[in-house]
Design an enzyme around this catalytic site. Structure first.
Site, mmCIF file in Angstrom:
data_model
loop_
_atom_site.group_PDB
_atom_site.id
_atom_site.type_symbol
_atom_site.label_atom_id
_atom_site.label_comp_id
_atom_site.label_asym_id
_atom_site.label_seq_id
_atom_site.Cartn_x
_atom_site.Cartn_y
_atom_site.Cartn_z
ATOM 1 N N LYS A 174 0.881 -1.178 0.000
ATOM 2 C CA LYS A 174 0.000 0.000 0.000
ATOM 3 C C LYS A 174 0.914 1.222 0.000
ATOM 4 O O LYS A 174 1.396 1.667 1.037
ATOM 5 C CB LYS A 174 -0.878 -0.017 1.265
ATOM 6 C CG LYS A 174 -2.209 0.708 1.157
ATOM 7 C CD LYS A 174 -2.130 2.161 0.757
ATOM 8 C CE LYS A 174 -1.765 3.100 1.857
ATOM 9 N NZ LYS A 174 -1.557 4.503 1.421
ATOM 10 N N GLU A 177 -0.554 7.551 -1.207
ATOM 11 C CA GLU A 177 -1.514 8.019 -2.215
ATOM 12 C C GLU A 177 -1.032 9.292 -2.906
ATOM 13 O O GLU A 177 -1.617 9.716 -3.897
ATOM 14 C CB GLU A 177 -2.891 8.239 -1.565
ATOM 15 C CG GLU A 177 -2.952 9.346 -0.503
ATOM 16 C CD GLU A 177 -2.498 8.899 0.899
ATOM 17 O OE1 GLU A 177 -1.582 8.065 0.995
ATOM 18 O OE2 GLU A 177 -3.053 9.410 1.885
ATOM 19 N N SER A 227 5.102 8.695 9.273
ATOM 20 C CA SER A 227 5.293 9.630 10.386
ATOM 21 C C SER A 227 5.085 8.910 11.726
ATOM 22 O O SER A 227 4.420 7.864 11.787
ATOM 23 C CB SER A 227 4.304 10.787 10.252
ATOM 24 O OG SER A 227 2.990 10.277 10.239
ATOM 25 N N CYS A 282 13.706 11.163 5.673
ATOM 26 C CA CYS A 282 13.725 10.837 7.104
ATOM 27 C C CYS A 282 15.138 10.898 7.651
ATOM 28 O O CYS A 282 15.325 10.912 8.861
ATOM 29 C CB CYS A 282 13.146 9.452 7.325
ATOM 30 S SG CYS A 282 14.159 8.177 6.596
HETATM 31 P P1 NAD Z 1 2.367 9.402 6.677
HETATM 32 O O1 NAD Z 1 2.516 8.847 8.044
HETATM 33 O O2 NAD Z 1 1.421 10.514 6.463
HETATM 34 O O3 NAD Z 1 1.911 8.238 5.653
HETATM 35 C C1 NAD Z 1 2.569 7.006 5.597
HETATM 36 C C2 NAD Z 1 1.582 5.952 5.126
HETATM 37 O O4 NAD Z 1 0.524 5.850 6.068
HETATM 38 C C3 NAD Z 1 0.938 6.263 3.779
HETATM 39 O O5 NAD Z 1 0.855 5.094 3.024
HETATM 40 C C4 NAD Z 1 -0.423 6.805 4.165
HETATM 41 O O6 NAD Z 1 -1.404 6.538 3.201
HETATM 42 C C5 NAD Z 1 -0.740 6.085 5.451
HETATM 43 N N1 NAD Z 1 -1.550 6.887 6.379
HETATM 44 C C6 NAD Z 1 -1.574 8.241 6.482
HETATM 45 N N2 NAD Z 1 -2.440 8.620 7.438
HETATM 46 C C7 NAD Z 1 -2.979 7.490 7.950
HETATM 47 C C8 NAD Z 1 -3.939 7.227 8.978
HETATM 48 N N3 NAD Z 1 -4.508 8.207 9.667
HETATM 49 N N4 NAD Z 1 -4.239 5.950 9.253
HETATM 50 C C9 NAD Z 1 -3.667 4.938 8.578
HETATM 51 N N5 NAD Z 1 -2.753 5.132 7.590
HETATM 52 C C10 NAD Z 1 -2.407 6.387 7.282
HETATM 53 O O7 NAD Z 1 3.844 9.782 6.182
HETATM 54 P P2 NAD Z 1 4.256 10.542 4.845
HETATM 55 O O8 NAD Z 1 3.885 11.970 4.968
HETATM 56 O O9 NAD Z 1 3.810 9.785 3.651
HETATM 57 O O10 NAD Z 1 5.841 10.385 4.910
HETATM 58 C C11 NAD Z 1 6.675 11.241 5.620
HETATM 59 C C12 NAD Z 1 6.974 10.701 6.996
HETATM 60 O O11 NAD Z 1 7.581 9.416 6.909
HETATM 61 C C13 NAD Z 1 7.968 11.553 7.772
HETATM 62 O O12 NAD Z 1 7.552 11.621 9.103
HETATM 63 C C14 NAD Z 1 9.268 10.790 7.642
HETATM 64 O O13 NAD Z 1 10.207 11.035 8.663
HETATM 65 C C15 NAD Z 1 8.781 9.394 7.685
HETATM 66 N N6 NAD Z 1 9.747 8.480 7.092
HETATM 67 C C16 NAD Z 1 10.448 7.666 7.937
HETATM 68 C C17 NAD Z 1 11.389 6.818 7.425
HETATM 69 C C18 NAD Z 1 12.164 5.921 8.330
HETATM 70 O O14 NAD Z 1 12.809 5.038 7.820
HETATM 71 N N7 NAD Z 1 12.125 6.091 9.641
HETATM 72 C C19 NAD Z 1 11.627 6.773 6.039
HETATM 73 C C20 NAD Z 1 10.888 7.608 5.204
HETATM 74 C C21 NAD Z 1 9.939 8.455 5.747
#
Ligand code: NAD
Length: 498
Positions: A174, A177, A227, A282
């Site tokens: 997944k 989006e 996140s 990240c």
């Molecule tokens: P996000 O948490 O908004 O989304 C990540 C995934 O979760 C997506 O597939 C999204 O569709 C889904 N999602 C979003 N909201 C949700 C909800 N309420 N319930 C269930 N699923 C949900 O993150 P993002 O904005 O796509 O990515 C950026 C974040 O990812 C930053 O915080 C970054 O630090 C982190 N990140 C961490 C790493 C790591 O290895 N630690 C690597 C890359 C990115």
């Protein structure tokens, strides 16, 4: 007609009609470039069912057969990496050379997975008791879910999918989006490489799709990256539903510069790691801790380098930094710049109103630098995930270390110094999962594993590498006796080795 991006289920594009969909933007113009289908509960069930149907065949495919598919995929991905980089740039906004970089690192994970035959070897102990042998087998978990973030639409799926598949699992991916097309491209290449239908499925969507996977009884494990609040939610919900979960979260990565460091090297590193991919990494450096008298000179050197950066459309080879991913994210990052000014930090370089070489409606924010940032300010406490670098001044090493160790995040960090003793002390004392010594973005190579500490990772296993293989398998230990089946008749005592 707006282009439609739909799921990839059972080896083909999904043909059903979606009830809900989301906009996918071209971040350099601000225009809607496509619509992505959002999965309903029924579509989650369909994707999981396809993966479940494919499981017995794939789990039963020999290691030689699985490895051959992985090698073929590796060749296809290497040959078509430029196409994938263009797809990433068109939906994420990062410059094409940077997109090529994430694919190069993703390819290294595929190459690691090509070594499955070596990595899945168990142990064998002969004659542990008279005539008794013991051996271990690493078996796949079953159907696994991979949920990925927007910022690495190719690399993060490639952290997990190849290892999961090489271990004999079937997968529902997944992706974010916000930039969903890279996942479909990867699935199509896997199909071309000979992966049987249903082994890798791509399900697009939002919370409905994620919750559907977290609650589905046939999904045995979840690898999540995103996140921190969502990572925590995914970990808690997934484990409550009996799944194995690794959930990687957000970050606030500090780079310490000691006074004896090579300040030109440190300034180059801070600018590269702070503003590459517009800070949407990240492992981006978001806080620079200038120790002692190094601060003023360092801020000057960083400012000089920042003002020379070319911000523009990622498709233009001249551009060094692209736009932010969406208008909503742009507004959020810009609000932090406003908050930083209001809280009294010194705004040294202001990226608001930057003149970018790109579309007028693009989500532009130029590189931004704050000095004299204090730990209580929101530009320090929060993960901004944009091109905003905060400089904090510290009197000595101990104060700098204490700052990092008090931070709730623990993803990456770096120290810049020419003092080997200080560096060695730092790597021992810092409470962070990935540490760089004169290296600003210490993303481990594919044969180590990637993972932060504290609020940057929930779960026991880091991503990819040896811990990835460990995550995607469970061990069975067999104790067998063939030569001398007689064991002396009935004996209710606990078995002893003799
Ligand atoms: P996000 O948490 O908004 O989304 C990540 C995934 O979760 C997506 O597939 C999204 O569709 C889904 N999602 C979003 N909201 C949700 C909800 N309420 N319930 C269930 N699923 C949900 O993150 P993002 O904005 O796509 O990515 C950026 C974040 O990812 C930053 O915080 C970054 O630090 C982190 N990140 C961490 C790493 C790591 O290895 N630690 C690597 C890359 C990115």
């Amino acid at each position: 007609m707006t282009r439609r991006i739909s799921h990839w289920i059972d080896g083909k594009p999904f043909s059903g009609i979606a009830e809900r969909s989301g906009d996918v933007f071209d971040p350099a113009t601000g225009e809607v470039a496509a619509k992505v289908d959002f999965a309903s509960q029924d579509e989650v069930s369909e994707a999981v069912a396809a993966a479940k149907r494919a499981l017995p065949g794939w789990r039963g495919t020999s290691l030689a057969g699985r490895t051959r598919v992985m090698f073929a995929f590796r060749e296809l991905l290497a040959a078509r990496r430029d196409e994938l980089a263009k797809i990433v740039t068109s939906e994420h906004g990062k410059v094409e050379s940077d997109a090529a970089g994430e694919i190069a690192r993703g390819l290294e994970n595929v190459e690691y997975a090509c070594g499955a035959a070596q990595l899945l070897k168990g142990g064998f102990s002969e004659n542990v008791s008279t005539g008794v042998d013991v051996y271990s087998i690493a078996q796949p978990l079953g159907v696994v879910g991979v949920i990925s973030p927007f910022n690495f639409p190719a690399m993060v799926p490639l952290w997990f999918v190849p290892n999961a598949i090489a271990c004999g699992n079937t997968v529902v991916l997944k992706p974010s989006e916000k930039d969903p097309s890279a996942a479909n491209f990867i699935a199509e290449l896997f199909a071309e490489a000979g992966l049987p239908d249903g082994v890798l499925n791509v399900l697009h969507g939002d919370k409905v799709a994620v919750d559907g996977l977290l609650e589905h009884p046939d999904v045995k494990a979840i690898s999540f990256v995103g996140s921190t609040p969502i990572a925590r939610y995914v970990y808690e919900t997934g484990t409550r539903n009996g799944k194995r979960v690794q959930a990687l979260g957000g970050a606030k990565n500090h780079m310490i510069v000691l006074p004896d460091a090579d300040l030109d090297l440190a300034a180059d590193a801070a600018v590269s790691a702070g503003f590459g991919s517009a800070g949407e990494r990240c492992m981006a450096v978001s806080v620079l801790v200038a120790v002692g008298p190094a601060g003023d000179e360092l801020v000057g050197k960083i400012t000089d380098r920042m003002t020379a950066l070319k911000v523009g459309d990622g498709r233009n080879p001249e551009s060094e930094m692209g736009p932010l991913v969406t208008a909503a994210h742009h507004a959020r990052v810009e609000s932090y710049v406003d908050a930083g000014v209001a809280s009294g930090a010194t705004l040294v370089v202001d990226g608001r109103g930057v003149e970018a070489d790109g579309g007028e409606g693009g989500f532009w924010l130029g590189p931004t630098l704050f000095d004299h940032v204090r730990p209580e300010m929101s530009i320090y406490t929060d993960e901004i995930f944009g091109p905003v670098l905060a400089v904090v001044r510290a009197e000595g090493y101990d104060e700098a270390l204490a700052l990092i160790n008090a931070n709730p995040y623990g993803n990456g960090t770096a120290i810049f110094t020419n003092d080997g003793g200080a560096a060695r002390r730092f790597q021992n004392e810092v409470e962070v999962g990935m540490v760089g010594v004169n290296v600003p973005i210490p993303v481990p190579v594919s044969y180590y594993s990637f993972g932060g500490w504290k609020d940057s990772l929930f779960g026991d296993s880091h991503a990819y590498g040896p811990e990835g293989f460990h995550f995607f398998t469970r061990t069975k230990v067999v104790t067998s006796r063939w030569l001398d089946p007689s064991h002396g008749g009935v004996n209710l005592g606990f078995p002893r080795n003799s």
